[in-house]
Motif scaffolding. Sequence first.
Motif, PDB file in Angstrom:
ATOM      1  N   ARG A 348       0.895  -1.112   0.132  1.00 46.79           N
ATOM      2  CA  ARG A 348       0.021  -0.136   0.173  1.00 46.79           C
ATOM      3  C   ARG A 348       0.794   1.278   0.109  1.00 46.79           C
ATOM      4  N   LEU A 349       1.798   1.187   0.856  1.00 45.16           N
ATOM      5  CA  LEU A 349       2.734   2.406   0.960  1.00 45.16           C
ATOM      6  C   LEU A 349       3.442   2.688  -0.284  1.00 45.16           C
ATOM      7  N   ASP A 350       3.884   1.422  -0.875  1.00 45.53           N
ATOM      8  CA  ASP A 350       4.726   1.599  -2.283  1.00 45.53           C
ATOM      9  C   ASP A 350       3.690   2.147  -3.261  1.00 45.53           C
ATOM     10  N   ALA A 351       2.695   1.817  -3.278  1.00 46.94           N
ATOM     11  CA  ALA A 351       1.726   2.230  -4.289  1.00 46.94           C
ATOM     12  C   ALA A 351       1.219   3.645  -4.005  1.00 46.94           C
ATOM     13  N   GLY A 352       1.861   4.235  -2.728  1.00 43.80           N
ATOM     14  CA  GLY A 352       1.191   5.661  -2.640  1.00 43.80           C
ATOM     15  C   GLY A 352      -0.250   5.549  -2.039  1.00 43.80           C
ATOM     16  N   ASP A 353      -0.683   4.690  -1.493  1.00 46.46           N
ATOM     17  CA  ASP A 353      -2.206   4.634  -1.225  1.00 46.46           C
ATOM     18  C   ASP A 353      -2.122   4.895   0.395  1.00 46.46           C
ATOM     19  N   PRO A 354      -2.146   6.291   0.904  1.00 46.75           N
ATOM     20  CA  PRO A 354      -2.133   6.663   2.230  1.00 46.75           C
ATOM     21  C   PRO A 354      -3.219   6.390   2.925  1.00 46.75           C
ATOM     22  N   PRO A 355      -2.935   5.766   4.229  1.00 44.58           N
ATOM     23  CA  PRO A 355      -4.228   5.261   5.071  1.00 44.58           C
ATOM     24  C   PRO A 355      -4.943   6.644   5.631  1.00 44.58           C
ATOM     25  N   ALA A 356      -6.264   6.340   5.718  1.00 45.38           N
ATOM     26  CA  ALA A 356      -7.075   7.156   6.352  1.00 45.38           C
ATOM     27  C   ALA A 356      -6.527   7.547   7.772  1.00 45.38           C
ATOM     28  N   PRO A 357      -6.773   8.860   8.237  1.00 42.40           N
ATOM     29  CA  PRO A 357      -6.173   9.163   9.648  1.00 42.40           C
ATOM     30  C   PRO A 357      -7.224   8.688  10.666  1.00 42.40           C
ATOM     31  N   ALA A 358      -6.477   8.319  11.894  1.00 46.17           N
ATOM     32  CA  ALA A 358      -7.395   7.764  13.022  1.00 46.17           C
ATOM     33  C   ALA A 358      -8.490   8.968  13.458  1.00 46.17           C
ATOM     34  N   THR A 359      -9.531   8.444  14.006  1.00 52.67           N
ATOM     35  CA  THR A 359     -10.450   9.353  14.387  1.00 52.67           C
ATOM     36  C   THR A 359     -10.145  10.531  15.467  1.00 52.67           C
ATOM     37  N   PRO A 360      -9.461   9.868  16.753  1.00 49.86           N
ATOM     38  CA  PRO A 360      -9.004  10.872  17.478  1.00 49.86           C
ATOM     39  C   PRO A 360      -7.935  11.480  17.268  1.00 49.86           C
ATOM     40  N   ALA A 361      -7.762  12.728  17.893  1.00 48.69           N
ATOM     41  CA  ALA A 361      -6.464  13.525  17.289  1.00 48.69           C
ATOM     42  C   ALA A 361      -5.357  13.601  18.353  1.00 48.69           C
ATOM     43  N   VAL A 362      -4.157  13.927  18.072  1.00 44.85           N
ATOM     44  CA  VAL A 362      -3.024  14.237  19.185  1.00 44.85           C
ATOM     45  C   VAL A 362      -3.532  15.261  20.144  1.00 44.85           C
ATOM     46  N   PRO A 363      -3.283  15.030  21.427  1.00 46.84           N
ATOM     47  CA  PRO A 363      -3.868  16.015  22.444  1.00 46.84           C
ATOM     48  C   PRO A 363      -3.084  17.350  22.021  1.00 46.84           C
ATOM     49  N   VAL A 364      -3.718  18.498  22.240  1.00 53.39           N
ATOM     50  CA  VAL A 364      -3.103  19.714  22.549  1.00 53.39           C
ATOM     51  C   VAL A 364      -2.227  20.018  23.834  1.00 53.39           C
ATOM     52  N   ASP A 365      -2.169  19.025  24.836  1.00 50.73           N
ATOM     53  CA  ASP A 365      -1.550  19.161  26.077  1.00 50.73           C
ATOM     54  C   ASP A 365      -0.908  17.838  26.580  1.00 50.73           C
ATOM     55  N   GLY A 366       0.179  17.663  27.188  1.00 51.90           N
ATOM     56  CA  GLY A 366       0.967  16.805  27.539  1.00 51.90           C
ATOM     57  C   GLY A 366       2.370  16.774  27.945  1.00 51.90           C
ATOM     58  N   ASP A 367       2.472  15.962  29.001  1.00 50.18           N
ATOM     59  CA  ASP A 367       3.877  15.913  29.265  1.00 50.18           C
ATOM     60  C   ASP A 367       4.645  14.437  30.014  1.00 50.18           C
TER      61      ASP A 367
END
Length: 561
Positions: A348-367
Amino acid sequence: MPAEPAVPAAEAAEGRDAAARALAGEFGCQGRGPTVGTGGMAASSHPAVSRIGVDVLEAGGNAVDAALAMAAASWLALPGQCGIGGDAFVLLRRPDGTVTAFGGSGFGPDGGDPGFYRERGLDAVPLEGPLAVAVPGAVAALAALHADAASWGLPRLWEPAARMAERGLPCTYKTRDDVVERRAALSRDPGTAAVYLPGGAPPRVGAPLRQPELAATLRRVAADPASFYTGETAERAVSSLAGAGAPFSGGEWAATGEALVGDALTCAYQGVTVHQTPPPTPGWMMLQQALLNDGVLAGLPWLSAEAVHRAAGAARLAFADRFAGCGSENDHWKSLLTADAVAAARARLDAGDPPAPATPAVPVDGDTTSMVVVDGDGTAVSLIHSLAFTFGARVSVPGTGIVLNNRLGRGAYLIDGHPNEVRPRRRPLHTLNAWLVTGRDGALRHVGNTPGGDGQVQWNAQLLSHLLDHGLDPATAVAAPRFTVHPGSDADVIGQPPELRCESRLGRARLDALRALGHDVRVQGPWAAGGSAQIISVDADTGALLGASDPRQDGVALGVQ
């Protein structure tokens, strides 16, 4: 026309590595070289923490002793990033070459089934306050590590941290900034307000942050780690949280006292073995990216647009796979690392078929913060620990100095039927992970880690490629420009569109080329991606230790001669 003669593999690799080192100057990551030591080394995100590790090594302690002392010291030196009320994960490589993983990750409240949150009108587990808290797992993991391989008693190892807490470690710019940004939340809790807002205002840089209650807790828990989960400390915590509306019973505290100890996950990459922490950590995601990129990134110019595009695609695929079916109790991740699954994903990656992003996102806070230690006998420790978000849930246990994590709110979903749905006695998925690399003969090659939420598995994969695909030294690897796919798979901030966040040092031409490849590129400051990577490597020719700490924070690698 005659064919050009083939370039020998060793000669090609030497030319490729030389090109990467030359390019490092353009990226601004060539400067002071790695720290060198022969008798041991410690690296962390705070000089005082690294110094304590080296002190232990010089006094005859082993790498496990040093790591345990460093972990406790970092609870004082980096209080927004970690604490005794958080979680911890460790990889231990022994002199005989065996590698063991230690996991300290806690359960949410026994009464915290999905209905509990929905009945209160919530569509997600809260990110702050008592309902965000999971039982802290750090003490369990560190106690198990101590029982396995330490040579000094835990009271001796944690006494320097207890003395720091009594006399007060000077406040750093980092800690003051953390306090200023979370001032409103910290002011609502009497315990955090007393320490971090003395007189109602954030502390001055250099002012001592005294914590006598935490000093007493450190000494009590060092003498009897089990008391954190079944004794007076646990009783205070459960009583406080239950009184504030979190449905803890105490049983989930006792259950968390049993650390997760077992074999590390492994995969082959560039002819060596990569070791990672098992679930509930996302260590398998770094291995998946390694399998998808093995033999590909080594053939591309270092940090070229094509290389970044490939690595970003592998990271995006890993996050999509994680969200699609992974939980701390199932083995879905194992199916993703099979030869057939990897081959299909590579195609898939070799063919340039990018996966859809996961639904949740990276948080805006964290340590988070992390550390690595190697001693003269070849014992190596990669340790990472966290309160989840900065100062965790921003609540403390009265009379103890313990600030509690918000791992349940950050890690568990409130999505019907999902394997990571919040449930009693189900650990939420984690962002923390730690890694090390051994050669074909089992000899230690590299040990490392980095904080950074969902950035961790991406940046760790990038560090691995810098070291193994391009032969770079630790200092160049930790300083290299970073890129981060967004979103990841944390539980908060749902549905944001896919982005590729890149430090500006990648350069305009590469950033434009990535846009042409279809990425929505968001440019960050030259050193603004986040993280604080630590690496110690073993020079294959001399056996000397080479170490470096990320210039994005205040850390340092120190060697023992």
